[in-house]
Scaffold this active site. Structure first.
Site, PDB file in Angstrom:
ATOM      1  N   GLY A   1      -5.061  -3.077   8.855  1.00 25.04           N
ATOM      2  CA  GLY A   1      -6.440  -3.545   8.785  1.00 25.04           C
ATOM      3  C   GLY A   1      -7.430  -2.626   8.112  1.00 25.04           C
TER       4      GLY A   1
ATOM      5  CG  ASN B   1     -11.062  -7.745   5.813  1.00 23.06           C
ATOM      6  OD1 ASN B   1     -10.401  -7.067   6.605  1.00 23.06           O
ATOM      7  ND2 ASN B   1     -11.933  -7.209   4.978  1.00 23.06           N
ATOM      8  CG  ASP B   2      -7.838  -6.845  10.574  1.00 18.05           C
ATOM      9  OD1 ASP B   2      -8.535  -6.294   9.709  1.00 18.05           O
ATOM     10  OD2 ASP B   2      -7.809  -6.497  11.767  1.00 18.05           O
TER      11      ASP B   2
ATOM     12  CG  ASP C   1       2.754   4.566  -8.678  1.00 23.80           C
ATOM     13  OD1 ASP C   1       2.831   5.441  -7.805  1.00 23.80           O
ATOM     14  OD2 ASP C   1       3.621   3.692  -8.858  1.00 23.80           O
TER      15      ASP C   1
ATOM     16  CD  GLU D   1       3.961   9.359  -8.516  1.00 25.00           C
ATOM     17  OE1 GLU D   1       4.317   9.697  -7.373  1.00 25.00           O
ATOM     18  OE2 GLU D   1       4.023   8.186  -8.934  1.00 25.00           O
TER      19      GLU D   1
END
Length: 612
Positions: free
Chosen positions: A156, A136-137, A323, A352
């Site tokens: 990856g 699946n890279d 985030d 954050e």
């Protein structure tokens, strides 16, 4: 006959083409908030009228200036898990239908236990931890393909790699996993960090599938561990599918188009701030490739609330890290946070809030008395202790104690704990995926690593460690950019010369770091006095910092000698904490120390004494 079949296929294709997306794709019965707003997207879908079967009550149908969207609000109160049908009609004739599902929730879903100070959080850069499935890279559905030779490329790392190494993480003593965002990021380049998401209901195919993400959650829970999702409320990526066809112009903050934030988060509460500066902080884009979401738009806010809740239910999540929390619209992000904690009263969310003053960080925690001055409540259970991180990034190079250098600065950080409404729910860390590597700052000085980790393991709050720190990984962000602090974990890729996931595969230096870390953190895992006990500390003398974590029945004495020289000190000064305890057993060495005699500690070293 052939013509009839072709006609049927053409009509069927035309019908189904009317709906390209339905979000949320399904929902759950028995939610605290019974209202559900479903977004239907398709060519000119707004020209249709909508009805629902099974006596499902439609409370509102909202159209926007874009005819390709319909927002349909239904009432699920007292509705059981079931499938039902939405019918879309034009001129009183049904044009097409869509099945929708309300699923059964897990037992006790609403009261799920979240992460807290009894946990140790292990943060991984998802693309750089381990490549469990090289197939699946790369994926034809997304632009950027795997390229491990490119520092800022896709390397990856994936969900399969995380699952394969959960036992390693558990062996270290960590109890919760925080992967950086896993939803699809279809930017053409530099997409590996995944903070510019292009589909927030879909795991990026280079990380795996939605089903694999659920499997990750299940595998963690089988090990009595927890899964924290890295959630982004402030922005999406420029390649998000909605950016090609916005539901409304003000779905984003537009000027028109792009304008960058000034990053001055203090304008969010500064009573002297100009309106334009406040607006540019909240509404400006974090970077040009990340369009800024408008949380004050009710459609946007509901969409984000439901997306977050959907992931909690679907993947059985144990918490969120959010985030750029303090860049969001203040009112909107508070509403988003409250909606989630109303559904899940025990659910922890850490925001954050990267600020450099304790009062300013405390402003953002739930029920802050500082924020109450402005009649504001974020409802955010936890914030991150950035001031402690910044102190630890320099203090261990300050060998001598003066009025404002050395361990007194660590002491001073904790003197401001009174500002926080819930001091146990503060995330503590020495580094993360945005900061310089601790081991780089201190040139892999193992004694300084031990002092920092000892402090992290024994002070108040929820400790978080960053992948690879425990084997001595370093990297200079200032010189080599983000890739330097987000290197591949050795052994995570087939063919790696060094496999640091196993004792046999580690170098002696890596093993030294790991062995100490695992001993320390596994001790912490079972010691409730350092989870929720009170803290009493003493002004450092000769750069030796002494503090106690204690309950009515237990006490731990921590001694950190940041002086290069061996120090000997009498214990009488600490009698109010030593009380009737006679000895202390050092957690790390097993050595017993007489608390009635002077204590000697080597330079740049630590003692963690369980008092007896």
């Amino acid at each position: 006959m052939k013509k009839a079949v072709l006609l049927f296929l053409f009509i069927s294709t035309s019908i189904f083409a009317q709906i390209e997306r339905v979000e949320p794709p399904f929902w759950y019965a028995g939610m605290h908030n019974p209202e559900l707003q479903i977004m239907f997207y398709g060519k000119d879908i707004a020209q249709n009228e909508v009805t629902a079967s099974n006596a499902i009550a439609i409370k509102e149908v909202q159209k926007t200036e874009n005819p390709n969207y319909l927002f349909v609000t239904i009432d699920t109160k007292n509705t059981t898990a079931q499938d039902f049908i939405f019918s879309f009609s034009k001129n009183k004739k049904v044009v097409f239908t869509k099945k929708y599902s309300l699923k059964q929730r897990r037992e006790n879903s609403a009261s799920r236990k979240s992460f807290d100070a009894s946990d140790l959080i292990y943060l991984v850069m998802s693309d750089r931890f381990a490549n469990g499935n090289p197939k699946n890279d790369s994926d034809k559905s997304v632009f950027e393909k795997g390229n491990r030779s490119l520092p800022g490329g896709r390397h990856g790392g994936d969900i399969a790699g995380m699952i394969q190494h959960l036992d390693y993480i558990k062996e270290l003593g960590a109890t919760a996993l925080w992967p950086t965002p896993l939803c699809e990021d279809n930017d053409k380049t530099y997409s590996y960090h995944t903070y510019g998401q292009s589909d927030v209901y879909k795991i990026d195919p280079r990380f795996g599938t939605n089903e694999e993400y659920v499997q990750l959650s299940s595998e963690l829970h089988n090990r009595d561990m927890k899964l924290i999702m890295d959630y982004v409320t402030n922005h999406w990526g420029a390649e998000h599918w909605m950016m090609k066809d916005l539901p409304t112009y003000n779905w984003l903050h537009q000027f028109p188009g792009y304008a960058q934030t000034n990053y001055r988060m203090t304008t969010q509460f500064d009573t002297n701030a100009s309106q334009i500066d406040s607006k540019m902080c909240m509404d400006g884009w974090f970077v040009k490739s990340m369009p800024d979401l408008n949380q004050s738009n009710s459609l946007v806010n509901i969409y984000l609330k439901q997306n977050a809740i959907w992931w909690i239910e679907y993947a059985n999540l144990d918490g969120f890290r959010v985030d750029t929390y303090s860049y969001c619209d203040k009112k909107g992000i508070a509403e988003w946070t409250k909606a989630i904690t109303d559904e899940y009263p025990n659910f922890n969310i850490v925001g954050e809030v990267w600020m450099h003053d304790q009062a300013q960080m405390a402003y953002w925690q739930k029920d802050s008395k500082i924020a109450a001055i402005e009649n504001y409540n974020s409802h955010l259970p936890s914030v991150m202790d950035f001031t402690l991180t910044e102190t630890l990034a320099k203090v261990f190079n300050e060998d001598n104690n003066t009025w404002n250098t050395g361990m007194v600065n660590v002491y001073e950080n904790f003197t401001n704990d009174f500002l926080y409404p819930n001091i146990n729910s503060i995330m503590t860390f020495v580094e993360n995926h945005d900061t310089n590597r601790f081991n780089e700052i201190y040139k892999n000085d193992f004694s300084k690593y031990k002092m920092a980790m000892t402090l992290l393991a024994t002070v108040r709050g929820i400790p978080q460690i960053y992948y690879g720190s425990e084997i001595g990984m370093s990297g200079n962000k200032d010189k080599d950019g983000d890739a330097a602090i987000r290197q591949d974990f050795p052994g995570g890729w087939s063919g790696d010369k060094n496999d640091a996931f196993t004792k046999a595969g580690r170098t002696p230096e890596q093993q030294k770091y790991f062995e100490f870390s695992a001993q320390l953190f596994n001790w912490r895992k079972t010691n409730d006095v350092v989870h929720f006990g009170k803290m009493k500390h003493y002004i450092p003398e000769k750069n030796v910092y002494v503090y106690f974590r204690y309950t009515n029945s237990k006490s731990v004495m921590v001694v950190i000698n940041n002086n290069k020289e061996t120090q000997t000190f009498p214990t009488g000064r600490f009698q109010e904490s030593i009380l009737n305890y006679k000895t202390g057993v050092d957690v790390l060495s097993g050595k017993s120390i007489d608390l009635k005699s002077d204590i000697t500690i080597e330079g740049k070293s630590v003692l963690i004494l369980e008092l007896n």
